[in-house]
Design a protein around this motif. Structure first.
Motif, mmCIF file in Angstrom:
data_model
loop_
_atom_site.group_PDB
_atom_site.id
_atom_site.type_symbol
_atom_site.label_atom_id
_atom_site.label_comp_id
_atom_site.label_asym_id
_atom_site.label_seq_id
_atom_site.Cartn_x
_atom_site.Cartn_y
_atom_site.Cartn_z
ATOM 1 N N SER A 114 -11.317 -28.575 4.003
ATOM 2 C CA SER A 114 -11.012 -27.274 4.167
ATOM 3 C C SER A 114 -11.763 -26.540 5.199
ATOM 4 C CB SER A 114 -11.398 -26.756 2.969
ATOM 5 O OG SER A 114 -10.861 -25.089 2.854
ATOM 6 N N THR A 118 -8.891 -16.867 3.739
ATOM 7 C CA THR A 118 -8.642 -16.651 2.376
ATOM 8 C C THR A 118 -7.933 -17.651 1.685
ATOM 9 O OG1 THR A 118 -6.575 -15.822 3.113
ATOM 10 C CG2 THR A 118 -8.424 -14.188 2.910
ATOM 11 N N GLN A 119 -7.277 -17.696 0.501
ATOM 12 C CA GLN A 119 -6.786 -18.829 -0.083
ATOM 13 C C GLN A 119 -5.388 -18.877 0.736
ATOM 14 O OE1 GLN A 119 -7.864 -21.074 -2.734
ATOM 15 N NE2 GLN A 119 -9.994 -19.834 -1.975
ATOM 16 N N GLU A 120 -4.796 -18.093 1.166
ATOM 17 C CA GLU A 120 -3.599 -17.857 1.955
ATOM 18 C C GLU A 120 -3.938 -18.718 3.240
ATOM 19 O OE1 GLU A 120 0.361 -17.778 2.621
ATOM 20 O OE2 GLU A 120 -0.523 -17.590 0.614
ATOM 21 N N TYR A 171 -4.185 -22.359 2.578
ATOM 22 C CA TYR A 171 -2.823 -22.819 2.425
ATOM 23 C C TYR A 171 -2.020 -22.969 3.811
ATOM 24 C CZ TYR A 171 2.039 -23.215 0.961
ATOM 25 O OH TYR A 171 3.405 -23.747 0.767
ATOM 26 N N ASN A 212 -12.099 -30.332 -0.394
ATOM 27 C CA ASN A 212 -13.055 -29.064 -1.062
ATOM 28 C C ASN A 212 -14.629 -29.579 -1.172
ATOM 29 O OD1 ASN A 212 -13.124 -26.611 -1.657
ATOM 30 N ND2 ASN A 212 -13.027 -27.038 -3.934
ATOM 31 N N MET A 231 -11.749 -23.988 -2.223
ATOM 32 C CA MET A 231 -10.389 -24.244 -2.396
ATOM 33 C C MET A 231 -10.064 -24.253 -3.706
ATOM 34 S SD MET A 231 -7.778 -26.726 -0.374
ATOM 35 C CE MET A 231 -9.099 -28.146 -0.466
ATOM 36 N N SER A 280 -5.432 -23.191 -7.776
ATOM 37 C CA SER A 280 -4.112 -22.705 -7.727
ATOM 38 C C SER A 280 -3.628 -23.082 -6.375
ATOM 39 C CB SER A 280 -4.144 -21.186 -7.882
ATOM 40 O OG SER A 280 -5.118 -20.654 -7.153
ATOM 41 N N THR A 281 -4.572 -23.089 -5.445
ATOM 42 C CA THR A 281 -4.167 -23.390 -3.945
ATOM 43 C C THR A 281 -3.980 -25.000 -3.800
ATOM 44 O OG1 THR A 281 -5.385 -21.527 -3.083
ATOM 45 C CG2 THR A 281 -4.740 -23.209 -1.492
ATOM 46 N N ARG A 289 -0.565 -25.604 -5.348
ATOM 47 C CA ARG A 289 0.624 -25.143 -4.723
ATOM 48 C C ARG A 289 0.861 -26.097 -3.335
ATOM 49 N NH1 ARG A 289 0.047 -19.903 -1.043
ATOM 50 N NH2 ARG A 289 2.087 -19.643 -0.310
ATOM 51 N N LEU A 290 -0.179 -26.475 -2.819
ATOM 52 C CA LEU A 290 0.153 -27.287 -1.528
ATOM 53 C C LEU A 290 0.596 -28.911 -2.052
ATOM 54 C CD1 LEU A 290 -3.294 -26.645 0.252
ATOM 55 C CD2 LEU A 290 -1.073 -26.527 1.265
#
Length: 292
Positions: free
Chosen positions: A106, A113-115, A118, A136, A145, A148-149, A152-153
């Motif tokens: 990461s 940010t988390q976004e 991503y 991570n 990280m 939820s991130t 999502r990935l």
């Protein structure tokens, strides 16, 4: 990704006393861990001091390990950074045909940010010709990280096949294991909590201590994967003291001191890292004598 279940080891880059890459020692270490029973090798991760290696030195390290391995076990290559465009360029131009997957950290220092995390890995996933293991490690990157991130990935990109989870947080690891899609690998990046993570449903470890004591540590992980809890914990507690010691004064200074004591390589590290002190060196020596 069945090939990446079990124990992977994050190989060091041994240096001679003049700080040049010691290819003879690297060959010895590669043979040592394979013969010790590890399932796969991780090349040019943090433990390899990759931040202080030149492009030519990285190529030399890869070539040396590929030749020494000679196809015996799968290999994972560290390809990551905090400049997304540079990581994408490397993935598009480097020959990755010898590797089962890449390990991609990461982004550090920038503190996205988390976004942002991503979107970074979205670009990496779209560029990579081989599967990706996320990495991570908040203690090094200054950002965590979140599960939820990660999930999502994992759901959005089929070539993101796992994560090396090194937050040192067993609760976070369990959340990942609970929510992950089928086949996604949650791999421990913390030697001390490897066994609890495996017993909770993790896929194994990318280890540092497993490089020093591959026979014992890889057997512990296999026992854990087979739910032989008492036997696995017997090995865990036998090795626990050494896990604390090798990280006490920084990685890979600790594990390189182990290699010095068992006669595989010098204990040379490059600045800004320094060798462990005499007190820790003696304690590691005493532990090795006691273990064997």
């Amino acid at each position: 990704m069945q090939a990446l279940i079990g124990t992977g080891v994050a190989l060091v880059t041994p240096f001679k006393k003049d700080f040049s890459v010691d290819t003879e020692a690297l060959t010895k270490i590669t043979n040592y861990v394979i013969e010790g029973g590890v399932e796969y090798l991780v090349i040019l991760g943090t433990t390899a001091e990759s931040a202080t290696l030149s492009t030519d030195e990285k190529a030399l390290v890869i070539a040396t390990i590929v030749e020494a391995n000679n196809g015996r076990v799968p290999m994972v290559l560290g390809v990551g950074g905090n400049n997304t465009a540079e990581v994408v360029h490397e993935l598009k131009t480097k020959d990755l045909s010898k590797f089962t997957a890449i390990l991609s950290v990461s982004p550090y220092y920038n503190k996205p940010t988390q976004e942002g995390i991503y979107q970074h890995f979205k670009a990496v996933a779209e560029a990579s010709p081989i599967p990706i293991i996320l990495y991570n490690v908040p203690g090094r990157t200054a950002s965590n990280m979140l599960p939820s991130t990660v999930i999502r990935l994992a759901n959005d990109f089929k070539n993101i096949v796992g994560i090396k989870e090194a937050a040192g947080d067993i609760v976070q690891a369990m959340k990942l294991i609970q929510a992950k899609p089928d086949g996604f690998l949650v791999i421990s990046g913390d030697d001390m909590i490897t066994l609890p993570m495996v017993l909770a449903g993790g896929a194994g470890v990318i280890s540092v201590i497993g490089e020093g004591f591959p026979k014992e540590f890889s057997e512990m992980v296999r026992l854990g994967l087979n739910k032989k809890v008492a036997d696995a914990y017997k090995i865990h507690y036998k090795l626990a003291e050494s896990i604390d010691m090798i990280f006490e004064q920084g990685n890979p200074a600790g594990i390189k001191e182990v290699f010095k004591h068992i006669g595989l390589s010098e204990n040379t590290v490059r600045l800004p890292l320094v060798q462990v002190d005499e007190n820790l060196s003696q304690r590691l020596s005493d532990f090795i004598k006691k273990l064997v």
